[in-house]
Write a protein that holds these residues in place. Sequence first.
Motif, PDB file in Angstrom:
ATOM      1  N   ASN A  29      19.097  14.257  22.050  1.00  0.00           N
ATOM      2  CA  ASN A  29      20.425  13.624  22.064  1.00  0.00           C
ATOM      3  C   ASN A  29      21.094  13.839  20.708  1.00  0.00           C
ATOM      4  O   ASN A  29      20.617  13.332  19.684  1.00  0.00           O
ATOM      5  N   ASN A  30      22.196  14.618  20.700  1.00  0.00           N
ATOM      6  CA  ASN A  30      22.853  14.899  19.416  1.00  0.00           C
ATOM      7  C   ASN A  30      23.963  13.899  19.100  1.00  0.00           C
ATOM      8  O   ASN A  30      24.721  14.084  18.158  1.00  0.00           O
ATOM      9  N   PHE A  31      24.064  12.840  19.895  1.00  0.00           N
ATOM     10  CA  PHE A  31      25.092  11.841  19.630  1.00  0.00           C
ATOM     11  C   PHE A  31      24.743  10.958  18.432  1.00  0.00           C
ATOM     12  O   PHE A  31      25.558  10.784  17.535  1.00  0.00           O
ATOM     13  N   PRO A  32      23.529  10.350  18.392  1.00  0.00           N
ATOM     14  CA  PRO A  32      23.201   9.495  17.240  1.00  0.00           C
ATOM     15  C   PRO A  32      22.930  10.319  15.990  1.00  0.00           C
ATOM     16  O   PRO A  32      22.596  11.512  16.061  1.00  0.00           O
ATOM     17  N   TYR A  33      23.097   9.678  14.829  1.00  0.00           N
ATOM     18  CA  TYR A  33      22.853  10.375  13.565  1.00  0.00           C
ATOM     19  C   TYR A  33      21.377  10.338  13.178  1.00  0.00           C
ATOM     20  O   TYR A  33      20.928  11.129  12.363  1.00  0.00           O
ATOM     21  N   PHE A  34      20.624   9.410  13.766  1.00  0.00           N
ATOM     22  CA  PHE A  34      19.188   9.318  13.515  1.00  0.00           C
ATOM     23  C   PHE A  34      18.468   9.395  14.862  1.00  0.00           C
ATOM     24  O   PHE A  34      18.735   8.599  15.766  1.00  0.00           O
ATOM     25  N   SER A  58      26.925  10.647  28.868  1.00  0.00           N
ATOM     26  CA  SER A  58      27.603   9.344  28.890  1.00  0.00           C
ATOM     27  C   SER A  58      28.314   9.147  27.562  1.00  0.00           C
ATOM     28  O   SER A  58      28.363  10.046  26.713  1.00  0.00           O
ATOM     29  N   ASP A  59      28.847   7.917  27.364  1.00  0.00           N
ATOM     30  CA  ASP A  59      29.533   7.621  26.091  1.00  0.00           C
ATOM     31  C   ASP A  59      28.571   7.619  24.921  1.00  0.00           C
ATOM     32  O   ASP A  59      28.989   7.688  23.764  1.00  0.00           O
ATOM     33  N   TYR A  60      27.262   7.515  25.217  1.00  0.00           N
ATOM     34  CA  TYR A  60      26.278   7.427  24.148  1.00  0.00           C
ATOM     35  C   TYR A  60      25.228   8.537  24.220  1.00  0.00           C
ATOM     36  O   TYR A  60      24.260   8.527  23.459  1.00  0.00           O
ATOM     37  N   ASP A  61      25.395   9.466  25.145  1.00  0.00           N
ATOM     38  CA  ASP A  61      24.391  10.523  25.324  1.00  0.00           C
ATOM     39  C   ASP A  61      25.061  11.881  25.453  1.00  0.00           C
ATOM     40  O   ASP A  61      26.000  12.061  26.230  1.00  0.00           O
ATOM     41  N   ASN A  62      24.544  12.812  24.690  1.00  0.00           N
ATOM     42  CA  ASN A  62      25.007  14.191  24.783  1.00  0.00           C
ATOM     43  C   ASN A  62      23.851  15.090  24.326  1.00  0.00           C
ATOM     44  O   ASN A  62      23.574  15.204  23.132  1.00  0.00           O
ATOM     45  N   TYR A  63      23.162  15.689  25.296  1.00  0.00           N
ATOM     46  CA  TYR A  63      21.922  16.407  25.003  1.00  0.00           C
ATOM     47  C   TYR A  63      22.156  17.897  24.741  1.00  0.00           C
ATOM     48  O   TYR A  63      22.970  18.530  25.398  1.00  0.00           O
ATOM     49  N   SER A  64      21.417  18.390  23.780  1.00  0.00           N
ATOM     50  CA  SER A  64      21.362  19.823  23.500  1.00  0.00           C
ATOM     51  C   SER A  64      19.964  20.318  23.836  1.00  0.00           C
ATOM     52  O   SER A  64      18.977  19.566  23.737  1.00  0.00           O
ATOM     53  N   VAL A  65      19.835  21.597  24.211  1.00  0.00           N
ATOM     54  CA  VAL A  65      18.547  22.155  24.643  1.00  0.00           C
ATOM     55  C   VAL A  65      18.115  23.268  23.686  1.00  0.00           C
ATOM     56  O   VAL A  65      18.921  24.127  23.314  1.00  0.00           O
TER      57      VAL A  65
END
Length: 372
Positions: A29-34, A58-65
């Motif tokens: 998940n690249n959304f949070p900074y930690f 979602s508003d709090y999730d954005n995944y990179s592979v």
Amino acid sequence: MNSKHVIPDEILEQAKIELYQNNHWFAYNNFPYFLEKSDIHFFKSGEEAIEFASNNISDYDNYSVLHINSVEDILKLIPYWKSIEQHLSNKKLSIMNEKNLEYLKDNVKYMGFGDKQNEALEQHLKEGKDSFHLTFNTEVNKKPFEAALQFRKSENSDMYFLNSYNASLQRSNGEKIEQTFYLNKGKGVTAKEAYNMLEGRAVYKELSNKAGEPYKAWIQLDFDNKDKNNNYEVKQFHENYGYDLKMALSKYAVSEMDGSEKEKALVQSLQKGNIQSVSIEKDGSNHKIFIEANPQFKSVTLYDGQMKRVQKESLEQFKSVHQSQITGRKQEQKQDVKKDLKHDVKKTPKQKVTNDLGNTQKKPSRKKGISV
């Protein structure tokens, strides 16, 4: 292992296990900074990882592979310590730019140039150039007034400041005159004051000398002389010059000079270089005239209702009763002095020359020619 990373050790330990089980596809998940443990997932195939990333937005999730072969790949491909450092730097810069923008907006508005330049001002700050300028156009008393506002970045920071502006005015006769006004810490001659100075009037300002010490003075453009930068020289009339605006006003029967807020407003307006409308008591009624400060001659200049200057010989009719009495006494004193002078220079009778016996003696005559 990179000591600067901020990825928890438990995630790296889990990565070892997952790699041992041939789960080389990594979704994070690249959304949070930690990153936390719940923000990472391992898969055997790329299709599974991509499908998971697509289904978990979602508003709090954005995944990179990513495809990884070792724990070191995670640290290389996800250098979070750099991302956070950059984020904090950008955030700090963003806050600073925002404060700088608000400061400049207030400064431009305070100087009398309005708020129509805000959008262009923000755009210039984003571009980050060393300097830029904004243009201002308006019409004052049906006369075109323009200004080019010069902004420059500080040599010691990324803050921008309004350092000067070049103002130009087209007079009624078509003549266009201009002057560059320099600012000190965002303060100086305002737009309206610049207009008044270009019209030839004086304004009362707080200035500072080379040592930074503040002082107040009337300033006025000298249209007969220019400096090396092709700017009109500025005449200054300091407090020691002896110009008292209130005293100059008190010579006339100005209704507003009654110690009220009207008097305060009138004085402040004249100090800004404005021509101000006032009421003059004359023949038992009020008459509207216009007035402006004239510090060079320690007086005020009067204009009639048609904005024609009142000539010196016609000023007496606008003077206060007290001032008229003073003027009358001065005229009487001048006449008395003239009479005394005339009396002193009257010829006295010629005195006769007498001898020791008291007899009249004729004055010897002098013959022409050379004696031998």
